[in-house]
Design a protein around this motif. Structure first.
Motif, PDB file in Angstrom:
ATOM      1  N   ILE A 232       0.816  -1.215   0.000  1.00  0.00           N
ATOM      2  CA  ILE A 232       0.000   0.000   0.000  1.00  0.00           C
ATOM      3  C   ILE A 232       0.854   1.271   0.000  1.00  0.00           C
ATOM      4  N   HIS A 233       2.129   1.152   0.339  1.00  0.00           N
ATOM      5  CA  HIS A 233       2.996   2.328   0.346  1.00  0.00           C
ATOM      6  C   HIS A 233       3.899   2.399  -0.879  1.00  0.00           C
ATOM      7  N   TYR A 234       4.450   1.268  -1.298  1.00  0.00           N
ATOM      8  CA  TYR A 234       5.406   1.267  -2.404  1.00  0.00           C
ATOM      9  C   TYR A 234       4.858   0.662  -3.692  1.00  0.00           C
ATOM     10  N   GLY A 235       3.688   0.044  -3.597  1.00  0.00           N
ATOM     11  CA  GLY A 235       3.076  -0.511  -4.803  1.00  0.00           C
ATOM     12  C   GLY A 235       3.774  -1.748  -5.333  1.00  0.00           C
ATOM     13  N   ASP A 236       4.669  -2.356  -4.545  1.00  0.00           N
ATOM     14  CA  ASP A 236       5.378  -3.542  -5.024  1.00  0.00           C
ATOM     15  C   ASP A 236       4.529  -4.798  -4.802  1.00  0.00           C
ATOM     16  N   ILE A 237       4.823  -5.858  -5.566  1.00  0.00           N
ATOM     17  CA  ILE A 237       4.104  -7.114  -5.459  1.00  0.00           C
ATOM     18  C   ILE A 237       4.874  -8.054  -4.540  1.00  0.00           C
ATOM     19  N   LEU A 238       4.195  -8.566  -3.513  1.00  0.00           N
ATOM     20  CA  LEU A 238       4.815  -9.501  -2.585  1.00  0.00           C
ATOM     21  C   LEU A 238       5.177 -10.788  -3.319  1.00  0.00           C
ATOM     22  N   GLN A 239       6.425 -11.221  -3.167  1.00  0.00           N
ATOM     23  CA  GLN A 239       6.917 -12.385  -3.900  1.00  0.00           C
ATOM     24  C   GLN A 239       7.315 -13.505  -2.935  1.00  0.00           C
ATOM     25  N   PRO A 240       7.254 -14.767  -3.388  1.00  0.00           N
ATOM     26  CA  PRO A 240       7.716 -15.871  -2.536  1.00  0.00           C
ATOM     27  C   PRO A 240       9.240 -15.885  -2.449  1.00  0.00           C
ATOM     28  N   THR A 241       9.745 -16.461  -1.398  1.00  0.00           N
ATOM     29  CA  THR A 241      11.190 -16.611  -1.262  1.00  0.00           C
ATOM     30  C   THR A 241      11.666 -17.730  -2.191  1.00  0.00           C
ATOM     31  N   LEU A 242      12.969 -17.846  -2.361  1.00  0.00           N
ATOM     32  CA  LEU A 242      13.521 -18.913  -3.188  1.00  0.00           C
ATOM     33  C   LEU A 242      13.170 -20.284  -2.603  1.00  0.00           C
ATOM     34  N   THR A 243      13.196 -20.367  -1.283  1.00  0.00           N
ATOM     35  CA  THR A 243      12.844 -21.629  -0.633  1.00  0.00           C
ATOM     36  C   THR A 243      11.393 -22.005  -0.911  1.00  0.00           C
ATOM     37  N   GLN A 244      10.495 -21.021  -0.813  1.00  0.00           N
ATOM     38  CA  GLN A 244       9.081 -21.280  -1.104  1.00  0.00           C
ATOM     39  C   GLN A 244       8.873 -21.681  -2.563  1.00  0.00           C
ATOM     40  N   LYS A 245       9.580 -21.031  -3.462  1.00  0.00           N
ATOM     41  CA  LYS A 245       9.477 -21.377  -4.885  1.00  0.00           C
ATOM     42  C   LYS A 245       9.889 -22.822  -5.124  1.00  0.00           C
ATOM     43  N   ASP A 246      11.014 -23.213  -4.521  1.00  0.00           N
ATOM     44  CA  ASP A 246      11.532 -24.563  -4.724  1.00  0.00           C
ATOM     45  C   ASP A 246      10.662 -25.620  -4.038  1.00  0.00           C
ATOM     46  N   THR A 247      10.191 -25.288  -2.839  1.00  0.00           N
ATOM     47  CA  THR A 247       9.424 -26.260  -2.049  1.00  0.00           C
ATOM     48  C   THR A 247       8.042 -26.528  -2.652  1.00  0.00           C
ATOM     49  N   PHE A 248       7.378 -25.456  -3.066  1.00  0.00           N
ATOM     50  CA  PHE A 248       5.988 -25.575  -3.511  1.00  0.00           C
ATOM     51  C   PHE A 248       5.834 -25.475  -5.026  1.00  0.00           C
ATOM     52  N   HIS A 249       6.953 -25.341  -5.742  1.00  0.00           N
ATOM     53  CA  HIS A 249       6.935 -25.305  -7.209  1.00  0.00           C
ATOM     54  C   HIS A 249       6.027 -24.190  -7.742  1.00  0.00           C
ATOM     55  N   VAL A 250       6.231 -22.995  -7.219  1.00  0.00           N
ATOM     56  CA  VAL A 250       5.467 -21.829  -7.655  1.00  0.00           C
ATOM     57  C   VAL A 250       6.423 -20.729  -8.094  1.00  0.00           C
ATOM     58  N   LYS A 251       5.937 -19.873  -8.950  1.00  0.00           N
ATOM     59  CA  LYS A 251       6.713 -18.720  -9.385  1.00  0.00           C
ATOM     60  C   LYS A 251       6.309 -17.455  -8.628  1.00  0.00           C
ATOM     61  N   GLU A 252       5.005 -17.367  -8.318  1.00  0.00           N
ATOM     62  CA  GLU A 252       4.467 -16.197  -7.625  1.00  0.00           C
ATOM     63  C   GLU A 252       3.538 -16.654  -6.510  1.00  0.00           C
ATOM     64  N   ILE A 253       3.299 -15.795  -5.549  1.00  0.00           N
ATOM     65  CA  ILE A 253       2.409 -16.145  -4.443  1.00  0.00           C
ATOM     66  C   ILE A 253       0.990 -16.424  -4.941  1.00  0.00           C
ATOM     67  N   LYS A 254       0.580 -15.724  -5.973  1.00  0.00           N
ATOM     68  CA  LYS A 254      -0.775 -15.926  -6.491  1.00  0.00           C
ATOM     69  C   LYS A 254      -0.979 -17.349  -7.012  1.00  0.00           C
ATOM     70  N   ASP A 255       0.129 -18.050  -7.316  1.00  0.00           N
ATOM     71  CA  ASP A 255       0.018 -19.426  -7.792  1.00  0.00           C
ATOM     72  C   ASP A 255      -0.496 -20.372  -6.712  1.00  0.00           C
ATOM     73  N   ILE A 256      -0.447 -19.954  -5.461  1.00  0.00           N
ATOM     74  CA  ILE A 256      -0.919 -20.784  -4.342  1.00  0.00           C
ATOM     75  C   ILE A 256      -2.417 -20.586  -4.114  1.00  0.00           C
TER      76      ILE A 256
END
Length: 291
Positions: free
Chosen positions: A138-162
């Motif tokens: 809400i302040h910087y307008g950036d998109i929250l992203q998963p960490t590298l560990t989350q990407k590897d563990t859950f096989h996702v590229k973005e949080i919205k994929d969950i």
């Protein structure tokens, strides 16, 4: 002359649950979701119970892909004011029902909620809507992203994929001009017809397997009864619009009746909106739903 095809909602109830017909649903889902979908199994949805009067205001089919995603395809024929809320409930219910007790949250699979509606859901002129949620700062307008560990563990590229993903196909908004293969599917959903030059995945199988003249005698009787029920229901809606006030319907329906009558008398949406003090978009939705 093109062979008559059965409606998609009736096919969901009676024909598409058979493994031999999985290619039809696989084709539709592949065209819509833009990735290859192979069905592992058809699970039971909440709208699949047999009804004595064989009415089909709502039907659904729950698909599990070979990669574990859950895809709920729902068809709604008549208007429902809280339909958005039901979409949320349906996706949430799937998440809780299809994770075993004691399993980690990471076992939750992606849920797709695909809603084919034949009424004016919300306000909007498009015929395909996609809800693809993101967490936006809400302040910087950036998109929250998963960490590298989350990407590897859950096989996702973005949080919205969950998170669940929602689609709404407002079939009645389609202008019958197919500009791509997904439009070809929407054309079929609206008209129960597949043109000879259509090339979308699954539509060849639709032409082969959803023909009226291939139904068994029992299926044909059920389908004719379904069609007649749809005509009766539509007639009941028209009658309610005309006679609504004397039948004790809610006060707001009186405005709907007035809009409908003024439209039948040749009034333009902009003129009617000014007279009844409503936004033009709402007047257009009323006209679209009942013409």
């Amino acid at each position: 002359m093109a062979k008559k095809l059965v409606r998609f909602d009736w096919a969901i109830k009676k024909l598409l649950r058979h493994k031999a017909n999985f290619t039809i649903l696989e084709g539709f889902l592949t065209e819509l979701l833009k990735f290859e979908v192979t069905i592992e199994s058809i699970l039971e949805g909440e709208g699949n119970k047999e009804e004595v009067n064989d009415k089909y205001n709502r039907v659904d089919i729950l698909v599990k892909s070979v990669t574990g995603e859950l895809m709920l395809v729902e068809v709604q024929n008549e208007s429902q004011v809280d339909y958005f809320q039901r979409m949320v409930y349906g996706a949430s219910k799937l998440i809780t029902e299809y994770i075993k007790e004691g399993e980690p949250y990471g076992a939750i699979k992606k849920v797709y909620s695909i809603n084919i509606v034949y009424f004016g859901l919300g306000q909007g002129k498009d015929y395909i809507y996609e809800y693809d949620g993101k967490f936006v700062g809400i302040h910087y307008g950036d998109i929250l992203q998963p960490t590298l560990t989350q990407k590897d563990t859950f096989h996702v590229k973005e949080i919205k994929d969950i998170f669940p993903k929602y689609y709404v196909l407002k079939v009645n908004n389609f202008d019958d001009v197919a500009k791509n293969t997904l439009d070809e599917w929407v054309y079929f959903l609206k008209n129960s017809e597949v043109k000879d030059d259509f090339r979308a995945r699954g539509l060849k199988e639709v032409k082969e397997k959803l023909k009226e003249d291939t139904l068994t005698e029992e299926e044909l009787i059920a389908y004719k009864r379904f069609q007649e029920n749809r005509r009766i229901e539509r007639s009941e809606i028209e009658t309610a619009l005309i006679e609504g006030e004397e039948k004790g319907m809610e006060k707001g329906m009186g405005i709907v009746i007035k809009v409908y009558q003024m439209h039948k008398e040749g009034g333009k949406a902009s003129e009617i909106a000014e007279i009844v003090s409503m936004p033009v978009a709402e007047v257009e939705e009323i006209i679209k739903n009942f013409t």
